[in-house]
Scaffold this motif. Structure first.
Motif, PDB file in Angstrom:
ATOM      1  N   PRO A  77      -8.011  18.044  -4.843  1.00  0.00           N
ATOM      2  CA  PRO A  77      -6.914  19.001  -4.690  1.00  0.00           C
ATOM      3  C   PRO A  77      -6.394  18.989  -3.255  1.00  0.00           C
ATOM      4  N   PRO A  78      -5.187  19.503  -3.027  1.00  0.00           N
ATOM      5  CA  PRO A  78      -4.580  19.439  -1.683  1.00  0.00           C
ATOM      6  C   PRO A  78      -5.374  20.145  -0.597  1.00  0.00           C
ATOM      7  N   TRP A  79      -6.207  21.136  -0.959  1.00  0.00           N
ATOM      8  CA  TRP A  79      -6.945  21.876   0.067  1.00  0.00           C
ATOM      9  C   TRP A  79      -8.286  21.237   0.418  1.00  0.00           C
ATOM     10  N   GLU A  80      -8.618  20.107  -0.193  1.00  0.00           N
ATOM     11  CA  GLU A  80      -9.896  19.456   0.099  1.00  0.00           C
ATOM     12  C   GLU A  80      -9.837  18.712   1.427  1.00  0.00           C
ATOM     13  N   VAL A  81     -11.019  18.299   1.934  1.00  0.00           N
ATOM     14  CA  VAL A  81     -11.105  17.637   3.236  1.00  0.00           C
ATOM     15  C   VAL A  81     -11.572  16.190   3.097  1.00  0.00           C
ATOM     16  N   LYS A  82     -11.403  15.628   1.935  1.00  0.00           N
ATOM     17  CA  LYS A  82     -11.872  14.266   1.676  1.00  0.00           C
ATOM     18  C   LYS A  82     -10.688  13.323   1.465  1.00  0.00           C
ATOM     19  N   ALA A  83     -10.586  12.300   2.314  1.00  0.00           N
ATOM     20  CA  ALA A  83      -9.611  11.232   2.125  1.00  0.00           C
ATOM     21  C   ALA A  83     -10.277  10.110   1.332  1.00  0.00           C
ATOM     22  N   TYR A  84      -9.474   9.287   0.671  1.00  0.00           N
ATOM     23  CA  TYR A  84     -10.069   8.171  -0.071  1.00  0.00           C
ATOM     24  C   TYR A  84      -9.036   7.071  -0.290  1.00  0.00           C
ATOM     25  N   TYR A  85      -9.547   5.878  -0.585  1.00  0.00           N
ATOM     26  CA  TYR A  85      -8.706   4.728  -0.911  1.00  0.00           C
ATOM     27  C   TYR A  85      -9.015   4.304  -2.336  1.00  0.00           C
ATOM     28  N   SER A  86      -8.002   4.229  -3.171  1.00  0.00           N
ATOM     29  CA  SER A  86      -8.154   3.790  -4.555  1.00  0.00           C
ATOM     30  C   SER A  86      -7.874   2.293  -4.622  1.00  0.00           C
ATOM     31  N   ILE A  87      -8.919   1.519  -4.882  1.00  0.00           N
ATOM     32  CA  ILE A  87      -8.782   0.061  -4.930  1.00  0.00           C
ATOM     33  C   ILE A  87      -7.868  -0.352  -6.072  1.00  0.00           C
ATOM     34  N   SER A  88      -8.061   0.248  -7.257  1.00  0.00           N
ATOM     35  CA  SER A  88      -7.309  -0.168  -8.438  1.00  0.00           C
ATOM     36  C   SER A  88      -5.815   0.101  -8.291  1.00  0.00           C
ATOM     37  N   ASP A  89      -5.448   1.209  -7.635  1.00  0.00           N
ATOM     38  CA  ASP A  89      -4.039   1.566  -7.489  1.00  0.00           C
ATOM     39  C   ASP A  89      -3.465   1.170  -6.133  1.00  0.00           C
ATOM     40  N   LEU A 114       0.825  -1.210   0.000  1.00  0.00           N
ATOM     41  CA  LEU A 114       0.000   0.000   0.000  1.00  0.00           C
ATOM     42  C   LEU A 114       0.860   1.261   0.000  1.00  0.00           C
ATOM     43  N   LYS A 115       0.445   2.245  -0.786  1.00  0.00           N
ATOM     44  CA  LYS A 115       1.123   3.536  -0.816  1.00  0.00           C
ATOM     45  C   LYS A 115       0.243   4.575  -0.130  1.00  0.00           C
ATOM     46  N   GLY A 116       0.818   5.281   0.805  1.00  0.00           N
ATOM     47  CA  GLY A 116       0.104   6.355   1.468  1.00  0.00           C
ATOM     48  C   GLY A 116       0.618   7.696   0.974  1.00  0.00           C
ATOM     49  N   GLU A 117      -0.266   8.506   0.432  1.00  0.00           N
ATOM     50  CA  GLU A 117       0.111   9.831  -0.060  1.00  0.00           C
ATOM     51  C   GLU A 117      -0.530  10.873   0.849  1.00  0.00           C
ATOM     52  N   ILE A 118       0.308  11.686   1.442  1.00  0.00           N
ATOM     53  CA  ILE A 118      -0.131  12.606   2.492  1.00  0.00           C
ATOM     54  C   ILE A 118       0.252  14.032   2.141  1.00  0.00           C
ATOM     55  N   GLY A 119      -0.697  14.949   2.324  1.00  0.00           N
ATOM     56  CA  GLY A 119      -0.439  16.369   2.103  1.00  0.00           C
ATOM     57  C   GLY A 119      -0.769  16.811   0.707  1.00  0.00           C
ATOM     58  N   ALA A 120       0.043  16.386  -0.265  1.00  0.00           N
ATOM     59  CA  ALA A 120      -0.140  16.775  -1.660  1.00  0.00           C
ATOM     60  C   ALA A 120       0.596  15.771  -2.532  1.00  0.00           C
ATOM     61  N   PRO A 121       0.311  15.729  -3.835  1.00  0.00           N
ATOM     62  CA  PRO A 121       1.061  14.823  -4.712  1.00  0.00           C
ATOM     63  C   PRO A 121       2.562  15.081  -4.611  1.00  0.00           C
ATOM     64  N   LYS A 122       3.341  14.027  -4.679  1.00  0.00           N
ATOM     65  CA  LYS A 122       4.786  14.141  -4.480  1.00  0.00           C
ATOM     66  C   LYS A 122       5.419  15.086  -5.492  1.00  0.00           C
ATOM     67  N   GLU A 123       4.955  15.021  -6.750  1.00  0.00           N
ATOM     68  CA  GLU A 123       5.552  15.884  -7.764  1.00  0.00           C
ATOM     69  C   GLU A 123       5.280  17.352  -7.476  1.00  0.00           C
ATOM     70  N   VAL A 151      -3.776   2.740  -3.327  1.00  0.00           N
ATOM     71  CA  VAL A 151      -3.212   3.983  -2.801  1.00  0.00           C
ATOM     72  C   VAL A 151      -4.252   4.645  -1.910  1.00  0.00           C
ATOM     73  N   VAL A 152      -3.808   5.144  -0.767  1.00  0.00           N
ATOM     74  CA  VAL A 152      -4.696   5.886   0.115  1.00  0.00           C
ATOM     75  C   VAL A 152      -4.184   7.321   0.183  1.00  0.00           C
ATOM     76  N   VAL A 153      -5.124   8.283   0.119  1.00  0.00           N
ATOM     77  CA  VAL A 153      -4.776   9.702   0.010  1.00  0.00           C
ATOM     78  C   VAL A 153      -5.371  10.477   1.177  1.00  0.00           C
ATOM     79  N   PHE A 154      -4.532  11.305   1.823  1.00  0.00           N
ATOM     80  CA  PHE A 154      -4.978  12.190   2.897  1.00  0.00           C
ATOM     81  C   PHE A 154      -4.474  13.603   2.582  1.00  0.00           C
ATOM     82  N   PRO A 155      -5.331  14.446   2.005  1.00  0.00           N
ATOM     83  CA  PRO A 155      -4.870  15.784   1.591  1.00  0.00           C
ATOM     84  C   PRO A 155      -4.558  16.686   2.767  1.00  0.00           C
ATOM     85  N   ALA A 156      -3.711  17.670   2.519  1.00  0.00           N
ATOM     86  CA  ALA A 156      -3.314  18.615   3.567  1.00  0.00           C
ATOM     87  C   ALA A 156      -4.518  19.349   4.132  1.00  0.00           C
TER      88      ALA A 156
END
Length: 762
Positions: A565-577, A505-514, A579-584
């Motif tokens: 976008p990074p300023w949103e308040v919605k986290a989500y889990y992408s089943i296909s990838d 599993l990849k956890g992406e936190i804050g904003a996209p790495k790029e 990847v779990v995302v927690f925006p800043a």
């Protein structure tokens, strides 16, 4: 610590000092007792009543003296508890703000073991109104205000820099005087490029596919179907053109409540748009009526996503030729020409230039039956008059799409429609953010997301926040990995599958790495032209965004693309990838802050992180999803969970379907269990814990307080499509089935928050 005294020397020496040492010993012992009981009183003072039952247990044992000690007394202080040891109150500004928020929102007269939601969130019947907002809504508005301050700040950005163009666009959007002064002239020029319009003059009978091609390629408007470039769902995930249903602004189902009134409201809206563009009211009414009929037929031809999932028809691979050229459709004589009304090759070539396309190009169609029905609607009456109606339908759709860039008359028309739909349906499918600055932030974020996202993260989510959140997520991930062994219903093969997903599993936190690595100034947006009217600027930004998106898909190897976008308040889990995302935007006070006690962060942000990870289990919890599991035990626990939630009464106005929300309820409970375990593990390697002053809550109690605080919300805010339970059930239904909660709040057996039995799914 036990102290062992030894005495070497003659009994005579001891006897001569007996009096002096005796008094000295008594003084030392009294001082020790004073210190011990001071500690006891300190914790007792901060734990009045049941609110501090999770504090550390300790005991004083009086040990009889050995023969060599005479009349002395030994004291053994035993500090025996696995609970965290508070090192003192957190008195940073952030912590004090949080304390003030807790004290304001809670109801001190409520009993935690009877009504914990009321205790934390306040009285539902008297404190919550239709205007009340939950924590995430409040946080979203705070983030919007932050963006506004950034865009309106008097920072001298270079005009041609990424930040300069971002701010310039926002200010152009806010200049409503200039937009109103332009009137309808900018859009009139657009109509002429499309071949004119019979209801507003300069009319030449256009070619349907020529107009459709211009709408798709130059304006990003898809009135009959949606076409986009995206990696194919299956390996090797190469980019492929995908065709799907359009985005319907209004659902035209005849069985819908107040269907006639909804049609009237929409007809009036389209008529107003046409007359604003110079059309005769009666002529516009005729064309608007046909446009609604077309939309209604298209909507009825479309299958809902859930139905397509059940039928196994989520997508189908085909070619451009098979959509249009006779004789290609797999020998199906009845449907050899699936959608001949559209010149697919010409339209797709223009839309996805410079990609080279041929009729044998593979594409993916998501709803083949809709595409066939759509083609029949377009070609049902091949007359000049019907082509005139199709032109009106396409232009009216484009007007609605471009209303944010048009003058206030158009915006007022859409606002009136939104209000009427709100009255008839209880919710509006049209989202209009007012006041104006909110709409302008939304559009700025759409066109300049990389730059605006970087600006937001730099201001609100520093490296310390990033590192702390990443560490917390790692603790959550590790706690879930260890907890897998405790699931008696899961078979070993399924356990290994989940373990593999967790490890990969990849956890992406804050904003996209790029975005975090790149300099936002490098996003120069050279192809964006700021025209004399805001509409021209808006269209240039739209074209630039489409080209950037297509380049990104073609040039970048398959990787997860953030859905928020990074300023949103919605986290989500992408089943296909995986990847779990927690925006800043989500990891902000009062949900998360590095200054907070760890109990607060694990209770709110940690539970949210764990909730997304629990979705890995969804496929195993549905009927037939885990045939090798202990089905009897699994189904028994799920049934227990469903009946447990059904046992709670709900406030008037709230809706709940226990089977509808079962998976989310299971994820909620598992999330809090895992977050608590992660917090315990954290304490083993991070000794000491601060607490919040003035609350009288121990660390574990603060954990549950923080979780419940993140759930506060009125049941009136519940979306009918929301798969989560109402807020009060996400607190009471969940915590009452976790024995640890009852233990730390000393809830008597049989109270609402400590029922007779507990479901043990997790």
């Amino acid at each position: 610590m036990e102290t062992v005294w030894t005495q070497q020397g003659s009994r005579e020496e001891w006897s001569s000092r007996k009096t002096l040492l005796g008094w000295g010993l008594m003084g030392i012992l009294l001082l020790g007792l004073t210190l011990v009981f001071s500690v006891l009183l300190f914790y007792t003072f901060h734990s009045c009543g049941p609110r501090m039952q999770d504090t550390e247990s300790f005991s004083l044992l009086l040990i009889p003296p050995s023969d060599g000690l005479g009349e002395g007394v030994s004291i053994l202080y035993i500090f025996s508890s696995s609970h965290p040891i508070p090192t003192g109150p957190c008195e940073s500004p952030r912590c004090l703000e949080l304390v003030a928020s807790y004290l304001t929102s809670g109801n001190a007269s409520a009993l935690p073991c009877t009504d914990f939601f009321n205790f934390v969130c306040g009285n539902l019947t008297s404190g919550w109104t239709k205007e009340s907002k939950n924590i995430l809504q409040v946080l979203k508005e705070k983030n919007q205000n932050r963006l506004r301050r950034m865009l309106e700040a008097s920072v001298p950005w270079p005009p041609d820099s990424a930040q300069g163009k971002t701010v310039r666009f926002y200010k152009a959007c806010m200049d409503t005087d200039a937009i109103d002064a332009s009137g309808t002239e900018p859009f009139t020029q657009v109509i002429e490029e499309l071949g004119g319009w019979s209801i507003s003059g300069n009319w030449t009978l256009p070619d349907f596919n020529h107009t459709l091609k211009i709408l798709m390629s130059q304006y990003g408007s898809f009135p009959f179907f949606k076409a986009y470039l995206k990696p194919q769902p299956s390996f090797p995930h190469i980019p492929v053109i995908q065709i799907d249903q359009p985005e319907f602004q209004i659902p035209f189902r005849p069985d819908q409540k107040n269907y006639t009134e909804i049609l009237r409201a929409y007809l009036s809206y389209l008529q107003q748009l046409g007359t604003l563009l110079g059309g005769d009211q009666n002529v516009v009414l005729e064309h608007a009526s046909v446009s609604i009929s077309i939309t209604s037929k298209l909507f009825l031809a479309a299958k809902p996503l859930d139905q397509r999932k059940r039928e196994g028809k989520l997508f189908q691979e085909t070619t451009i030729a098979q959509l249009q050229v006779p004789g290609f459709w797999k020998g199906d004589k009845k449907n050899r020409e699936v959608a001949p009304s559209v010149d697919w090759l010409s339209c797709l070539r223009a839309t996805f230039s410079p990609v080279t396309l041929s009729s044998s190009q593979s594409i993916i169609v998501h709803d083949l039956e809709y595409i066939r029905g759509m083609s029949q609607v377009i070609g049902q009456t091949p007359t000049d008059r019907y082509r005139d109606y199709l032109q009106s339908h396409m232009i009216l759709g484009l007007v609605s799409k471009l209303i944010p860039a048009l003058d206030s008359h158009f915006q007022n028309a859409q606002r009136n429609l939104s209000q009427k739909l709100q009255e008839q349906t209880g919710q509006s499918p049209i989202t209009i953010s007012f006041p104006r600055w909110k709409k302008c932030i939304e559009e700025t974020g759409t066109f300049f997301e990389p730059t605006l996202g970087a600006m937001f993260v730099q201001e609100t989510f520093d490296q310390r926040s990033q590192d702390t959140a990443t560490q917390f997520f790692s603790e959550i991930q590790n706690a879930l990995s260890k907890h897998l062994k405790k699931l008696p219903w899961m078979d070993e093969k399924s356990r290994r599958e989940v373990q593999a997903k967790l490890s990969q599993l990849k956890g992406e936190i804050g904003a996209p790495k790029e975005l975090l690595k790149s300099n936002p100034a490098k996003q120069d947006y050279q192809d964006i032209n700021f025209g004399p009217s805001f509409l021209q600027t808006f269209l240039s930004c739209s074209q630039s965004l489409r080209e950037r998106t297509m380049r990104s898909v073609l040039e970048t190897p398959h990787s997860h693309s953030w859905k928020v976008p990074p300023w949103e308040v919605k986290a989500y889990y992408s089943i296909s990838d995986n990847v779990v995302v927690f925006p800043a935007g989500l990891l902000q006070p009062p949900i998360f802050c590095p200054d907070y006690p760890s109990a607060v962060n694990f209770g709110a942000a940690g539970s949210m992180m764990a909730h997304e990870l629990m979705h890995i289990f969804n496929q195993y919890l549905v009927p037939g999803g885990c045939p090798a599991c202990d089905i009897s035990t699994l189904h028994g626990e799920l049934l227990c969970l469903q009946q447990h939630y059904e046992s709670f009464s709900l406030p008037a106005g709230s809706t709940f379907n226990s089977s509808h929300t079962l998976l989310k309820n299971a994820a909620d409970i598992g999330a809090v269990v895992i977050a608590m375990q992660a917090y315990r593990n954290w304490q083993q390697t991070h000794k000491g814990e601060t607490i919040l002053p003035s609350l009288g809550l121990g660390p574990y109690q603060l954990f549950y307080q923080s979780y419940a605080q993140s759930m506060c919300g009125s049941p009136n805010l519940q979306d009918s499509q929301d798969l989560h339970s109402p807020p009060v059930l996400r607190v009471h239904g969940l915590l009452s089935t976790i024995p640890t909660f009852a233990k730390v709040f000393s809830c008597p057996h049989g109270t609402p928050m400590n029922p007779g039995s507990h479901c043990q799914l997790w």
